[in-house]
Design an enzyme around this catalytic site. Structure first.
Site, PDB file in Angstrom:
ATOM      1  N   SER A 174       3.671  -9.290  -0.902  1.00 14.95           N
ATOM      2  CA  SER A 174       4.289  -9.240   0.332  1.00 14.95           C
ATOM      3  C   SER A 174       3.201 -10.651   0.863  1.00 14.95           C
ATOM      4  CB  SER A 174       5.441  -9.038   1.741  1.00 14.95           C
ATOM      5  OG  SER A 174       3.977  -8.624   2.305  1.00 14.95           O
ATOM      6  N   LYS A 176       0.612  -9.462   7.488  1.00 15.28           N
ATOM      7  CA  LYS A 176       1.426 -10.552   7.911  1.00 15.28           C
ATOM      8  C   LYS A 176       0.919 -11.698   8.153  1.00 15.28           C
ATOM      9  CE  LYS A 176       5.291  -8.444   5.609  1.00 15.28           C
ATOM     10  NZ  LYS A 176       4.689  -7.243   4.641  1.00 15.28           N
TER      11      LYS A 176
END
Length: 233
Positions: free
Chosen positions: A153, A191
């Site tokens: 991701s 993230k």
């Protein structure tokens, strides 16, 4: 106020700079202070740097400059043949600057390797007992640990499955920084951090994934991305 080991280290660096014009390697500092590992040297160097006593010169793994000495430190006698150590002296002649320019080296230190971290849906952060050798030039001040990346991701940020994320331990971060976020005290993920009022958004760097939105109290920052290591097979 410095610890005894911090005093000992800054005096050792000062003496070596005055004698040779080259800062000692991590291995030499480890032996001089009778430490068990280079990671102990790294922690001392980081503490001295954070307190403003030394400075790392950019793009050189072995380049240290003494900015100031503790008030109670004993200044070692200088050899007549050795150039003086100059810190932040803009009037110093160019020849003096050249004399203290250290040669590059490849010091490596071991940092803790704490299992795998998700760059996808959050997964449990597994605490491990192993360590990862890392070039000292990749690490700035502070305490660091490593996590192996699992998932894709963050590929648009250049972070791939199997990479080792080098993390500086901290519980604060600014919006837009890549962080290790612990979600509900159970799962950890890598993230971009974004805050919006009472919520926290963990943004991926892959258009195939959606942002993850949580209440502020559900997310705890454990560290910020400081660098990456990639192994090629």
């Amino acid at each position: 106020m410095l610890t005894a080991k911090q005093h000992e280290l800054i005096r050792f660096i000062q003496t070596r700079l005055e004698a040779t014009g080259i800062s000692p390697s991590f291995e030499e500092m480890k032996e001089a202070l009778d430490l068990k590992s280079k990671s102990g040297v790294h922690r001392l160097i980081s503490a001295l740097e954070e307190r403003g006593f030394i400075r790392r010169l950019p793009n050189r793994a072995r380049a240290l400059e003494i900015v100031k000495l503790p008030e109670d430190a004993v200044t070692m006698p200088r050899s007549k043949a050795a150039p003086p150590v100059v810190a932040n002296d803009r009037t110093a002649p160019a020849t003096m600057t050249k004399a203290v320019a250290p040669e590059p080296a490849n010091d490596v230190i071991d940092i803790p390797l704490h299992g795998r971290i998700a760059a996808g849906a959050p997964i449990e952060a597994i605490e491990g007992q192993s360590s990862l050798p890392v070039p000292a030039a990749l690490l700035g001040p502070g305490e660091h640990f490593a996590l192996e990346v699992s998932g894709d991701s963050m590929i648009e940020a250049g972070i791939f499955d199997g990479d080792f994320a080098l993390i500086r331990r901290t519980d604060t971060a600014r919006d837009g920084e890549i962080v290790v976020a612990l979600v509900e005290n159970e799962e950890a993920t890598l993230k971009y951090l974004r805050r919006n009022g009472g919520s926290v958004t963990l943004d991926p760097a892959n258009s195939s994934y959606s942002p993850q939105v949580y209440r502020s109290e559900q997310v705890q920052v454990q560290g910020k991305l400081a660098g990456l290591l990639r192994r090629y097979h």
